[in-house]
Design an enzyme around this catalytic site. Structure first.
Site, PDB file in Angstrom:
ATOM      1  N   LYS A 107       0.859  -1.196   0.000  1.00  0.00           N
ATOM      2  CA  LYS A 107       0.000   0.000   0.000  1.00  0.00           C
ATOM      3  C   LYS A 107       0.882   1.227   0.000  1.00  0.00           C
ATOM      4  CE  LYS A 107      -4.446   1.047   0.125  1.00  0.00           C
ATOM      5  NZ  LYS A 107      -5.570   0.271  -0.412  1.00  0.00           N
TER       6      LYS A 107
HETATM    7  P1  NAD Z   1     -12.862   8.421  -2.732  1.00  0.00           P
HETATM    8  O1  NAD Z   1     -11.828   9.418  -2.378  1.00  0.00           O
HETATM    9  O2  NAD Z   1     -13.286   8.280  -4.156  1.00  0.00           O
HETATM   10  O3  NAD Z   1     -14.193   8.622  -1.883  1.00  0.00           O
HETATM   11  C1  NAD Z   1     -14.238   8.786  -0.494  1.00  0.00           C
HETATM   12  C2  NAD Z   1     -15.493   9.594  -0.204  1.00  0.00           C
HETATM   13  O4  NAD Z   1     -15.691   9.668   1.197  1.00  0.00           O
HETATM   14  C3  NAD Z   1     -15.408  11.029  -0.722  1.00  0.00           C
HETATM   15  O5  NAD Z   1     -16.586  11.353  -1.416  1.00  0.00           O
HETATM   16  C4  NAD Z   1     -15.244  11.853   0.550  1.00  0.00           C
HETATM   17  O6  NAD Z   1     -15.776  13.159   0.445  1.00  0.00           O
HETATM   18  C5  NAD Z   1     -16.016  11.005   1.542  1.00  0.00           C
HETATM   19  N1  NAD Z   1     -15.639  11.274   2.932  1.00  0.00           N
HETATM   20  C6  NAD Z   1     -14.456  11.675   3.431  1.00  0.00           C
HETATM   21  N2  NAD Z   1     -14.533  11.814   4.753  1.00  0.00           N
HETATM   22  C7  NAD Z   1     -15.771  11.486   5.121  1.00  0.00           C
HETATM   23  C8  NAD Z   1     -16.457  11.441   6.357  1.00  0.00           C
HETATM   24  N3  NAD Z   1     -15.874  11.755   7.490  1.00  0.00           N
HETATM   25  N4  NAD Z   1     -17.752  11.035   6.352  1.00  0.00           N
HETATM   26  C9  NAD Z   1     -18.363  10.705   5.207  1.00  0.00           C
HETATM   27  N5  NAD Z   1     -17.766  10.751   4.005  1.00  0.00           N
HETATM   28  C10 NAD Z   1     -16.490  11.127   3.959  1.00  0.00           C
HETATM   29  O7  NAD Z   1     -12.295   7.035  -2.166  1.00  0.00           O
HETATM   30  P2  NAD Z   1     -12.688   5.580  -2.601  1.00  0.00           P
HETATM   31  O8  NAD Z   1     -11.720   5.123  -3.627  1.00  0.00           O
HETATM   32  O9  NAD Z   1     -14.142   5.489  -2.860  1.00  0.00           O
HETATM   33  O10 NAD Z   1     -12.317   4.773  -1.263  1.00  0.00           O
HETATM   34  C11 NAD Z   1     -13.194   4.731  -0.147  1.00  0.00           C
HETATM   35  C12 NAD Z   1     -12.785   3.571   0.734  1.00  0.00           C
HETATM   36  O11 NAD Z   1     -12.791   2.354  -0.034  1.00  0.00           O
HETATM   37  C13 NAD Z   1     -11.391   3.656   1.343  1.00  0.00           C
HETATM   38  O12 NAD Z   1     -11.401   3.042   2.599  1.00  0.00           O
HETATM   39  C14 NAD Z   1     -10.544   2.833   0.387  1.00  0.00           C
HETATM   40  O13 NAD Z   1      -9.376   2.326   1.003  1.00  0.00           O
HETATM   41  C15 NAD Z   1     -11.526   1.737   0.055  1.00  0.00           C
HETATM   42  N6  NAD Z   1     -11.238   1.030  -1.207  1.00  0.00           N
HETATM   43  C16 NAD Z   1     -11.204   1.677  -2.394  1.00  0.00           C
HETATM   44  C17 NAD Z   1     -10.963   0.946  -3.560  1.00  0.00           C
HETATM   45  C18 NAD Z   1     -10.991   1.581  -4.933  1.00  0.00           C
HETATM   46  O14 NAD Z   1     -10.939   0.840  -5.919  1.00  0.00           O
HETATM   47  N7  NAD Z   1     -11.094   2.885  -5.070  1.00  0.00           N
HETATM   48  C19 NAD Z   1     -10.733  -0.433  -3.495  1.00  0.00           C
HETATM   49  C20 NAD Z   1     -10.784  -1.060  -2.260  1.00  0.00           C
HETATM   50  C21 NAD Z   1     -11.048  -0.318  -1.117  1.00  0.00           C
END
Ligand code: NAD
Length: 476
Positions: A107
């Site tokens: 990561k």
């Molecule tokens: P992203 O940045 O696209 O979206 C995150 C969202 O959460 C944003 O819209 C942000 O405004 C919102 N946010 C931030 N703080 C917040 C809070 N306190 N309360 C509510 N909403 C809040 O990120 P993502 O890629 O969607 O990732 C989200 C989660 O999923 C993370 O934990 C990441 O590790 C996990 N993840 C992502 C992927 C991927 O393919 N993108 C894969 C596996 C896991």
């Protein structure tokens, strides 16, 4: 009364790991080898921006190299720190093992607020960070392959791939150095939606098992289920959109960084997303009640809670008040180890992160294979498949005419049957198959062992035993 201390994200992952290995017969040496993070590289670099040099701190952790390349996203956030990156790298090891993606776990993170910089500035920062990692083989198609995570997306991945190419001009496989790229830069159809799509497929599989649905005190299928989603970013948006549009779920609350929206009749996910794009948050959205303290909405009555934003949002401070009988961890680590104990005692069923959000790495695996094979999935076989289907349809039509047009194939059937699978259909099929198989491996352990009472422990047992088998095969 003794106040409970909340473990950190990394301690949470270790605690959950320890709970699982206590039920296994691993030699203590091997147990320790699997648990520890192999290496973390910290880099501090300067970039000249807006007339002065700004120093940024970034990390790339390699948790386990029992398979190479190692795989894991790169996160951009001011909250990034070494412990968090190491916890996320460990989760990647277990996640890849669970969904049988042939990678070790890694990561990366960069301490930066992506909203604070212009696009061209972010490009400079990203290229410089990538340069530091590439020259140490911490980005490399055979050794370490990043992907998007919080705060990064296709755009950053394209910059990283291009930076790698500039530094490795003769590497024919340069595109495989990173996944989650845009299609025109070597990406794959269906990668952007993959993690959210995987959440949907995970729920499909869960609801295929009435016994499991009953364990969550629910009944029936997904249709009409009341869902609360936290985080309408890449993962949360796609999960909410598919659950609403394709499965008939009602999204009764959406929680974002600036507050929550509630509407018992169901929120229009697309409209909320557009509102966020235009206004930077959910505040002011017209067709809902706005709750300034968004985290409160996690505690509302619903059927399924989908935390899809960040880690630690369900903790010992609010776990008692969480009413959802089923939680699917779309984000990484949204439930702390302390909260996990409380929820398990309450009988809440938790579909764990290492499984629930594995759709991203699964489709990343397909993208990596596509990049190494230099050909789009479906390109060779599609028309041949269509031709053979056409032959069958023609023959059925001929036989039908022979018996006086007694029956007819419906136009809808013909259209669907005649269409050969393109890349998107193949990616979704591979993802669906992966999510089904991984769930079945977990539930088999969950239901067959008296000492395993939850899906998370089951998931750890499956993945740790697979990682252990790899190490043993290497003679360790
Ligand atoms: P992203 O940045 O696209 O979206 C995150 C969202 O959460 C944003 O819209 C942000 O405004 C919102 N946010 C931030 N703080 C917040 C809070 N306190 N309360 C509510 N909403 C809040 O990120 P993502 O890629 O969607 O990732 C989200 C989660 O999923 C993370 O934990 C990441 O590790 C996990 N993840 C992502 C992927 C991927 O393919 N993108 C894969 C596996 C896991």
């Amino acid at each position: 009364m003794k106040t409970k201390i909340e473990p950190s994200f990394r301690e949470s992952v270790d605690l959950m790991f320890n709970r699982a290995v206590a039920l296994m017969e691993l030699s203590p040496g091997l147990e320790e080898k699997i648990r520890v993070c192999n290496a973390t590289y910290t880099v501090r670099f300067g970039v000249r921006l807006r007339g002065q040099i700004h120093t940024f701190t970034g990390y790339r952790s390699v948790h386990s190299e029992h398979m190479e390349p190692v795989k894991g996203g790169i996160r951009y956030s001011l909250a990034v720190h070494q412990d968090e990156v190491e916890a996320l790298a460990a989760l990647m090891t277990y996640k890849c093992a669970l969904v049988e993606a042939p990678f070790g776990g890694s990561k990366g993170g960069l301490r930066v607020d992506p909203r604070a910089w212009e696009e061209h500035e972010l490009e400079q920062i990203t290229r410089r960070f990538a340069y530091e990692l590439i020259k140490r083989d911490l980005i490399n198609p055979a050794q370490n392959v990043p992907a998007p995570d919080m705060g990064t997306g296709e755009r950053e991945m394209a910059w990283i791939a291009d930076q790698y190419k500039r530094m490795n001009t003769t590497d024919i496989n340069y595109r495989a150095c990173v996944t989650g790229k845009p299609i025109n830069a070597g990406g794959i159809q269906g990668r952007v939606e993959a993690t959210g799509r995987g959440v949907q497929y995970a729920l499909h599989e869960f609801f295929r098992h009435p016994e499991d649905v009953q364990a969550a005190h629910l009944s029936g299928g997904l249709d009409g289920k009341r869902v609360i989603v936290q985080g309408l970013g890449n993962v949360g948006y796609h999960a909410a959109k598919f659950l609403r549009e394709e499965d008939g779920c009602k999204i009764i609350a959406i929680i974002e960084h600036d507050g929550g929206l509630m509407n018992e009749a169901g929120l229009d996910v697309e409209a909320v997303r557009n509102w966020i794009t235009r206004h930077g948050g959910v505040k002011g959205y017209p067709d809902a009640t706005y709750i300034p303290e968004g985290a409160r909405c996690l505690e509302e009555v619903c059927d399924i809670l989908v935390p899809a934003a960040m880690e630690g949002v369900i903790n010992i401070g609010n776990a008692e008040r969480i009413k959802a009988p089923l939680i699917i961890e779309a984000a990484n680590g949204p439930i702390t180890a302390g909260a996990d104990d409380i929820l398990r005692q309450k009988g809440t069923v938790i579909i764990p992160d290492m499984y629930a959000n594995a759709g991203g790495v699964t489709v990343s695996y397909f993208e990596w294979v596509k990049n190494l094979s230099h050909i789009r999935f479906g390109r060779i076989g599609r028309r041949q498949e269509e031709g053979r289907h056409q032959l069958l349809v023609n023959e059925l039509d001929r036989l039908n005419h022979g018996i006086g047009d007694a029956w007819e194939l419906s136009p809808d059937f013909k259209q669907k049957y005649l269409r050969g699978a393109g890349e998107l259909e193949l990616v979704r099929s591979g993802l669906d198959d992966t999510m089904r198989s991984a769930y079945q491996a977990m539930r088999e352990v969950w239901h067959s062992r008296q000492d395993v009472t939850d899906l998370r422990t089951a998931a750890y047992l499956v993945s740790i035993s697979r990682v252990a088998a790899s190490y043993r095969a290497m003679g360790l």
